[in-house]
Scaffold this active site. Structure first.
Site, PDB file in Angstrom:
ATOM      1  N   HIS A 284       0.828  -1.217   0.000  1.00  0.00           N
ATOM      2  CA  HIS A 284       0.000   0.000   0.000  1.00  0.00           C
ATOM      3  C   HIS A 284       0.862   1.266   0.000  1.00  0.00           C
ATOM      4  O   HIS A 284       0.522   2.241  -0.676  1.00  0.00           O
ATOM      5  CB  HIS A 284      -0.934   0.009   1.202  1.00  0.00           C
ATOM      6  CG  HIS A 284      -1.904  -1.139   1.214  1.00  0.00           C
ATOM      7  ND1 HIS A 284      -2.704  -1.434   2.294  1.00  0.00           N
ATOM      8  CD2 HIS A 284      -2.191  -2.066   0.270  1.00  0.00           C
ATOM      9  CE1 HIS A 284      -3.442  -2.503   2.010  1.00  0.00           C
ATOM     10  NE2 HIS A 284      -3.148  -2.905   0.788  1.00  0.00           N
TER      11      HIS A 284
ATOM     12  N   HIS B 252      -9.154  -2.062  -5.389  1.00  0.00           N
ATOM     13  CA  HIS B 252      -8.082  -2.366  -4.445  1.00  0.00           C
ATOM     14  C   HIS B 252      -7.095  -3.368  -5.036  1.00  0.00           C
ATOM     15  O   HIS B 252      -5.882  -3.260  -4.794  1.00  0.00           O
ATOM     16  CB  HIS B 252      -8.619  -2.901  -3.122  1.00  0.00           C
ATOM     17  CG  HIS B 252      -7.520  -3.120  -2.128  1.00  0.00           C
ATOM     18  ND1 HIS B 252      -6.977  -2.081  -1.396  1.00  0.00           N
ATOM     19  CD2 HIS B 252      -6.819  -4.229  -1.789  1.00  0.00           C
ATOM     20  CE1 HIS B 252      -5.998  -2.551  -0.641  1.00  0.00           C
ATOM     21  NE2 HIS B 252      -5.880  -3.844  -0.866  1.00  0.00           N
TER      22      HIS B 252
ATOM     23  N   ASP C  16      -3.118  -2.846  -5.267  1.00  0.00           N
ATOM     24  CA  ASP C  16      -2.100  -3.834  -4.892  1.00  0.00           C
ATOM     25  C   ASP C  16      -1.153  -4.108  -6.053  1.00  0.00           C
ATOM     26  O   ASP C  16       0.073  -4.215  -5.869  1.00  0.00           O
ATOM     27  CB  ASP C  16      -2.764  -5.143  -4.475  1.00  0.00           C
ATOM     28  CG  ASP C  16      -3.268  -5.138  -3.039  1.00  0.00           C
ATOM     29  OD1 ASP C  16      -2.911  -4.217  -2.270  1.00  0.00           O
ATOM     30  OD2 ASP C  16      -4.011  -6.070  -2.684  1.00  0.00           O
TER      31      ASP C  16
ATOM     32  N   HIS D 169      -0.622 -11.142  -5.038  1.00  0.00           N
ATOM     33  CA  HIS D 169       0.750 -10.669  -4.846  1.00  0.00           C
ATOM     34  C   HIS D 169       1.782 -11.635  -5.434  1.00  0.00           C
ATOM     35  O   HIS D 169       2.713 -11.223  -6.132  1.00  0.00           O
ATOM     36  CB  HIS D 169       1.032 -10.475  -3.354  1.00  0.00           C
ATOM     37  CG  HIS D 169       0.103  -9.520  -2.689  1.00  0.00           C
ATOM     38  ND1 HIS D 169       0.046  -8.191  -3.018  1.00  0.00           N
ATOM     39  CD2 HIS D 169      -0.818  -9.699  -1.702  1.00  0.00           C
ATOM     40  CE1 HIS D 169      -0.864  -7.583  -2.268  1.00  0.00           C
ATOM     41  NE2 HIS D 169      -1.402  -8.485  -1.470  1.00  0.00           N
TER      42      HIS D 169
END
EC number: 3.5.1.108
Length: 306
Positions: free
Chosen positions: A78, A235, A239, A262
């Site tokens: 973030h 969001h 990311d 991720h």
């Protein structure tokens, strides 16, 4: 030209998974310093961690950096998204523990702090990573790819059984300050069943309905509901930008992710850099700089939360 922030700015909160107090300070840095995290609580080992894809210790829940001495910092995505989205290329980030504070679960507070500190223009051109060939990776039904483009485009798709999320897709050009306007306030999200499972395994101890969007079927359990109807996919794009920032430079290319997380974006960077024919480093002239992430940011203008 390369940039840093004008003055230091600090953030207080808790770690998402440990639930322990956490403090992070972003400090100015000089040319070619890049983004470096420093564990100020570590005194007997190497406390510095370069914000690079090749020091990521893959985790399904966050992005974790770990150096050769085993010193780590978790949940860096973030703040990395905020720096890239604001066009900051050099900074020293001091953290007093193993986790970045989660704050409200988005990049909003980091963006506000960075914008309020001001930008420092440095006396060296910024280098960008220009994608020359399409590179793809996949894990099961999830996939990610990056292909040539004259700016950074992020395209993302998600599919969840919970009706509160469902199927969402979005594409954004990351120049012209769009990260700040469109993505920075979008919070991390999860299903209530996943929260219960994580808590049972000693994770997400710092998670609350105030720093994450929690859904249960058709219901949004977090007070005030959603900031955007498609906050979840926004969001995921946030990311992705934070994870792509671990390339070590702004990217000129088109990133596409479907059900990606991720680890998969990290796989993509490893695949990209595995073959020098996939990319080139370019010194940005003024025209190219206008196409980079963070171009068009209005410094001193603090965005409103949706």
């Amino acid at each position: 030209m390369q940039t840093s922030i004008q003055s230091s700015v600090s953030f207080q909160g808790v770690g998402l998974h440990s639930g322990l107090p956490a403090c992070l300070t972003i400090r100015p840095a000089g040319v070619d310093h890049g983004i470096v995290f420093r564990r100020v609580d570590v005194t007997t080992k190497d406390a510095d961690l370069a914000a690079r894809f090749d020091v990521v210790h893959q985790s399904p829940l966050c992005t974790r950096l770990e150096n050769a001495d085993g010193v780590s910092v978790s949940t860096v995505e973030h703040v990395m998204a905020a720096l890239m989205g604001c066009g900051i290329h050099n900074a020293l980030i001091e953290v007093d523990g193993p986790e970045v504070p989660i704050l409200d679960g988005s990049s909003d507070a980091f963006v506000r702090g960075i914008l309020s500190s001001g930008v420092q223009m440095l006396n060296r051109p910024v280098k960008a990573l220009r994608i020359l060939k399409t590179v793809s990776v996949a894990r099961g039904e999830a996939w990610a790819r990056v292909s040539p483009h004259d700016t950074l485009m992020i395209e993302f798709g998600i599919e969840f059984e919970d009706a509160a999320i469902g199927v969402q897709k979005k594409t954004l050009n990351m120049s012209n300050g769009s990260f700040i306007r469109e993505l920075s306030t979008s919070r991390t999200f999860c299903r209530k069943a996943d929260v219960d499972m994580m808590r049972a395994n000693g994770l997400a101890l710092g998670g609350t309905l105030e720093n994450a969007v929690v859904v249960d079927g058709e219901k949004v359990l977090s007070p005030g509901g959603l900031r955007h109807a498609d906050e979840a996919v926004r969001h995921k794009m946030l990311d992705a930008l934070g994870d792509l920032a671990l390339a070590g430079a702004p990217i000129l290319g088109h990133y596409q992710g479907m059900r990606a997380g991720h680890a998969l974006t990290n796989d993509l960077l490893h695949a990209l850099f595995a073959d020098p024919a996939n990319y080139e480093w370019v010194n940005c002239d003024s025209s190219m700089a206008q196409r980079l992430p963070g171009a068009g940011v209005h410094w001193g203008e603090i965005p409103e939360v949706a």
